[in-house]
Design a protein around this motif. Structure first.
Motif, short mmCIF file in Angstrom:
data_model
loop_
_atom_site.label_atom_id
_atom_site.label_comp_id
_atom_site.label_asym_id
_atom_site.label_seq_id
_atom_site.Cartn_x
_atom_site.Cartn_y
_atom_site.Cartn_z
N UNK A 180 -11.40 -8.09 -71.96
CA UNK A 180 -10.28 -8.74 -71.28
C UNK A 180 -8.95 -8.17 -71.77
N UNK B 89 -8.01 -18.43 -72.95
CA UNK B 89 -8.45 -17.18 -72.32
C UNK B 89 -9.05 -17.48 -70.95
N UNK C 207 -8.10 -5.06 -70.24
CA UNK C 207 -7.57 -5.27 -68.90
C UNK C 207 -6.08 -5.59 -68.99
N UNK D 229 -1.99 -21.30 -72.58
CA UNK D 229 -3.25 -21.20 -71.83
C UNK D 229 -4.38 -20.60 -72.66
N UNK E 251 0.12 -18.30 -65.00
CA UNK E 251 -0.46 -19.06 -66.10
C UNK E 251 0.62 -19.71 -66.96
N UNK E 252 1.69 -18.97 -67.22
CA UNK E 252 2.75 -19.49 -68.09
C UNK E 252 3.48 -20.68 -67.45
N UNK F 211 -2.27 -9.55 -72.36
CA UNK F 211 -1.96 -10.97 -72.26
C UNK F 211 -3.17 -11.82 -72.62
N UNK F 212 -4.37 -11.24 -72.53
CA UNK F 212 -5.57 -11.99 -72.87
C UNK F 212 -5.74 -12.21 -74.37
N UNK F 213 -4.85 -11.61 -75.17
CA UNK F 213 -4.91 -11.88 -76.61
C UNK F 213 -4.70 -13.37 -76.86
N UNK F 214 -5.56 -13.92 -77.70
CA UNK F 214 -5.56 -15.36 -77.92
C UNK F 214 -5.16 -15.64 -79.37
N UNK G 164 -6.33 -18.17 -68.41
CA UNK G 164 -5.67 -16.93 -68.00
C UNK G 164 -6.53 -16.17 -66.99
N UNK G 165 -7.86 -16.10 -67.29
CA UNK G 165 -8.76 -15.36 -66.41
C UNK G 165 -8.81 -16.03 -65.03
#
Lengths: 405, 530
Positions: A48, B403, A51, B401, B394-395, A54-57, B406-407
């Motif tokens: 992710x 993961x 891709x 959010x 999402x924001x 932003x998918x960093x959590x 977001x997806x």
């Protein structure tokens, strides 16, 4: 090589078969619902993040980096490396003052050592703990490791001439803990090595291995330290020396994290860095050296294997070495993370999780009721001594105490 | 008026049919769309997912190129949640003629495509996966588009404007009144019931199967089925589309699509009776890997997820080479062409130009029905699209959010707010690879005409990740069993789904894909007893 003959991916993340055994073995998952677990934080999350960053959590910070996921992975995926690399690459959170203080173990040690009696007195006070808890979010239950007034380096330097007299020599990477907090362990190490017929020398200025810097988001400084250390280690290796260590975490960091996380090439020195217990066990086992033990030594010892030693696969050397000592009643504790994971458990937000992770281990120690606990890791020692009533000793210290002279 | 009478019937649930249904419904017509299986089961769901800038056609077909760039810009606006604005490179390798680049660049400009000649070093910096030996690079506004999402959004909007959609309903014949088509006969593959539906106009938007539909109506469109094979790699190797700057050929486009990237294609003429059972051959797999590795060397050592093939609906010309046949839009008025009233065929074209195809077909429908309403599809956003990135979506909704959220925002755009997320069960994950929650699955089952796992996959990406259904399909089957109240049906569905997953893995069954498949088989056969 033919196309598709071998596939490769960063830290083998594509080799993940989604079996989820890593998440089943992760010590954080059962105690912290905010942590998505190594599978999702690691190989799943990596796709992710490729891709879109932003998918960093942010929840990745709950990873202990205990590496238990890597030990159990049947596919050779470096799960913890994926997670820590992602933190390094995408993590935007600036380290707080507290994180900076916890991470810079050598700087803080350097600063505190000359004032050790005062510092130790102050950090031990209940009022200080409350203040640290409130201002820096260092949990009030924690006791800071005591600083030593005299450094180990200074002690050994003053004995360099007598150490040089030994025909056989080893170099010693002592780490921050031995230097600033527990020089006695270093002195025990020198005693044991001398008994085996080896003189001990320092490296040409070692620096902190950097493990706490990596964990607290200061990978650039960690990389600087790594580059410096590899040079210093190379010098010793070029002189034909093995470099021994007493800290399992420093050893794991130098051997595994330098190339894996920091992209610092350690191939010239990696195989020469050995945990002291491994080196000593091999000497004794092969009959190249003998040790004389006290006839009346007796101790009931429960051994806890640190996660990072598990990752190295070297726990067996420490346990076998302890079992060699006559008069030792040995119990191997179940493999269970103690929960502190270096600086992780010092942080207020992690305190509860940290204690919940370690609970089965604390309970087992209490039920075994040994004379003391043995462990190769300094931070496990802090955690176990705080959470149980048992003293924790390093196998090298135990060895030194059991020696005849 | 009876409940089986409409103004217009559209045959085909691909992107052309869905787009036409939407356009017709927005112009106030009573619309019925019939589809043999599920949405996007033909060429719509079996391509690169490339949002063409038109650059690929600039040298050979200026008209197509210009159509592409105009539609490209429209889709960025009206389908923002389906489009990833990646840009694209046309790279020249040492064995290619660099002079072609000049011709290519000029053709792009004259077709209205904003092309930019790049320093190869700068191109490599922007897209490090490109073959480092490149001697030239041109940047163009290519992108990637999710065809399933785009098709589903058009279908949903058509329904919101009153259209009716009948899935799993195959057209078996036409009802004629003299020289006019007045209705269709259908067979429903699920209920096994036949049906009759009436309309003044029937639009044939069945892709390559449109050849057969036209035959049923008694007219002939001379179509040429051209199979294209593609490979899906398990993660994004590239963030920017990579094309080869030469005459269009095999395996010269690498598109980053959602979490994966896709290399393709080949082009082989096949007989009509093979259109429903196309497979990927070992030669095609080899060719795709070898040629693909010239674009991005990492492909030689990147795990492949699966192989698939689609059939292009090309309309025949005299040439034998399927690549030289026009890929332009073909809108046939069979009244003018053969004297058959009430029947229109819309075909040719590309995924990128589907909206224009729909507009052309709908214009013709309106002309025949004397409806005077302009097309609004170029300006009206599709449901879920607000012209913003999924990050902004999402924001706006969540402070912090997860993961999964977001997806989901990436898949549904603003439509993500329709997903139930109140309970922790709603938020728990069915598909871990693609981060699809229980809430999203249940909402898809309720809102998007889901009959089984395969339908669910097209709408949510369940089972599309590296595990290829290993963990998610049995969980999703459980939710379907609950929703449909039948475990036997869900069990049979699960078997079909896993067989379909294996079908795509079989041509690339080695290494990690094979290990994963064996592990999956072990779980399903020996643990779950399926």
């Amino acid at each position: 090589m033919k196309p598709q003959e071998h596939t490769a991916s960063a830290h083998n993340f594509e080799e993940c078969m989604k079996c989820t055994i890593c998440t089943a073995y992760c010590p954080v998952v059962p105690v912290n619902p905010r942590y998505p677990g190594p599978k999702q934080a690691g190989p799943d999350g990596e796709r992710l993040r490729l891709k879109d960053p932003y998918f960093f959590n942010q929840a990745l910070k709950y990873c202990l980096n205990c590496k238990r996921c890597e030990v159990v992975c049947p596919s050779g995926v470096n799960v913890a490396d994926i997670i820590q690399s992602a933190r390094i690459k995408y993590g935007k959170e600036q380290p707080k003052l507290r994180d900076w203080m916890l991470a810079n173990t050598d700087f803080m040690g350097h600063l505190a050592r000359p004032f050790a009696p005062i510092v130790n007195g102050v950090t031990g006070l209940g009022v200080t703990k409350t203040v640290l808890d409130a201002t820096l979010a260092i949990d009030k239950h924690r006791t800071f490791p005591k600083y030593s007034y005299k450094s180990f380096e200074g002690w050994l330097k003053r004995r360099s001439k007598e150490q040089a007299k030994f025909e056989k020599q080893v170099a010693y990477y002592h780490g921050c803990y031995v230097n600033y907090n527990n020089p006695q362990l270093g002195r025990d190490f020198v005693k044991v090595m001398n008994a085996l017929g080896y003189g001990v020398q320092l490296l040409d200025h070692e620096k902190c291995c950097g493990v706490a810097l990596i964990a607290n988001g200061m990978s650039q400084k960690a990389t600087k330290n790594a580059v410096h250390n590899v040079k210093a280690l190379q010098k010793a290796v070029d002189a034909g020396l093995k470099v021994l260590t007493t800290s399992s975490t420093c050893t794991m960091t130098i051997r595994e994290e330098y190339p894996g996380l920091l992209q610092v090439d350690n191939s010239g020195v990696r195989d020469s860095i050995l945990l002291a217990t491994r080196f000593i066990w091999q000497l004794l086992e092969s009959g190249q050296a003998q040790l004389k033990f006290k006839k009346d030594y007796h101790a009931r010892i429960a051994y806890h294997i640190p996660c990072h030693l598990e990752k190295l696969g070297w726990g067996i050397f420490s346990t076998e070495l302890l079992k060699m000592i006559p008069g030792v009643e040995f119990t191997l504790l179940d493999s269970n993370c103690c929960g502190i994971s270096g600086t992780y458990g010092f942080k207020k937000e992690n305190y509860e999780a940290s204690q919940a992770i370690g609970k089965p281990l604390f309970d087992q120690i209490k039920s075994v009721n040994p004379d003391f606990v043995a462990c190769d890791c300094e931070t496990c020692k802090w955690q176990l001594e705080m959470s149980t009533d048992y003293a924790v000793k390093h196998p090298i210290t135990i060895l030194a105490e059991a020696l005849e002279y | 008026m009876k409940n089986n009478e409409y103004d217009v019937i559209i045959v085909g649930g691909g992107i052309t049919g869905a787009g036409t249904a939407r356009d017709c419904a927005m112009r106030g017509l009573r619309v019925l769309l019939v589809e043999r299986y599920d949405i996007a089961t033909g060429a719509t769901g079996r391509n690169h997912g490339l949002l063409h800038s038109g650059a690929r056609y600039a040298v050979t077909d200026q008209e197509s190129a210009n159509e592409c760039i105009r539609e490209n810009m429209i889709l960025r606006r009206i389908a923002s949640h389906c489009v990833d604005e990646t840009d694209g490179f046309f790279i020249t390798l040492p064995e290619d003629d660099l002079n072609y680049q000049t011709k290519f660049f000029e053709s792009c400009l004259s077709a209205g495509i904003h092309a930019e000649i790049m320093d190869p070093k700068e191109a490599l910096r922007m897209e490090p996966s490109i073959n480092p030996d490149i001697i030239g690079a041109v940047k163009v506004p290519d992108g990637s588009v999710d065809p399933f999402r785009l098709c589903a959004a058009n279908m949903l909007d058509a329904k919101l404007h009153g259209a009716q959609v009948l899935l799993y309903s195959e057209v078996t014949g036409f009802i004629k009144d003299g020289d006019r088509i007045v209705g269709i006969k259908t067979f429903n593959h699920q209920t096994h019931k036949t049906g009759e539906y009436y309309a003044n106009i029937t639009v044939n938007a069945a892709g390559i199967w449109g050849h057969h539909i036209a035959e049923l109506a008694g007219v002939n469109i001379d179509m040429v089925p051209a199979k294209g094979a593609l490979l899906i790699f398990a993660h994004r190797v590239n963030g920017i589309v990579i094309n080869r700057c030469r005459k269009p050929s095999n395996a010269d486009i690498l598109v980053p699509g959602d979490t994966v990237c896709i290399i393709g294609t080949t082009s082989t003429k096949i007989p009509f009776d093979k259109c429903d059972t196309v497979t990927v051959t070992p030669d095609e797999v080899n060719l795709l890997i070898e040629e693909g590795a010239k674009l991005a060397p990492a492909l030689a050592s990147t795990r492949i997820l699966r192989a698939f093939a689609g059939v292009r609906p090309l309309v025949a010309a005299d040439s034998n080479d399927s690549r030289n046949i026009s890929r332009g839009i073909v809108c046939l008025d069979h009244e003018k062409r053969e004297g058959l009233k009430g029947f229109i065929s819309i075909t040719g074209g590309k995924l990128t130009t589907y909206r224009l195809m729909a507009e052309m077909a709908t214009d013709l429908v309106c002309e025949k029905l004397s409806v005077n309403k302009p097309c609004e599809t170029a300006n009206a956003p599709l449901p879920g699209s607000d012209g913003k990135s999924f990050r902004e979506v999402a924001q706006k909704i969540w402070d912090n959010p997860t993961t999964g959220q977001k997806a989901a925002a990436g898949r549904l755009g603003t439509g993500v707010t329709n997903i139930p997320a109140a309970s922790s069960l709603d938020q728990s994950l069915i598909c871990e690879c693609e981060q699809v929650s229980v809430g999203e699955i249940n909402s898809a089952i309720e809102r998007w005409d889901v009959n089984g796992l395969r339908d669910l996959r097209r709408r949510t990406r369940v089972g599309m990740g590296p595990c290829q259904g290993e963990l998610c399909s049995c969980r999703a089957a459980g939710l379907l069993a609950k929703a449909h109240g039948c475990t036997d049906r869900a069990r049979a569905d699960l078997q079909r789904f896993m067989t379909e997953r294996w079908k795509g893995m079989y041509p690339i069954g080695w290494g990690d894909a094979l290990r994963e498949a064996e592990y999956t088989q072990w779980i399903y056969k020996h643990v779950l007893g399926v």
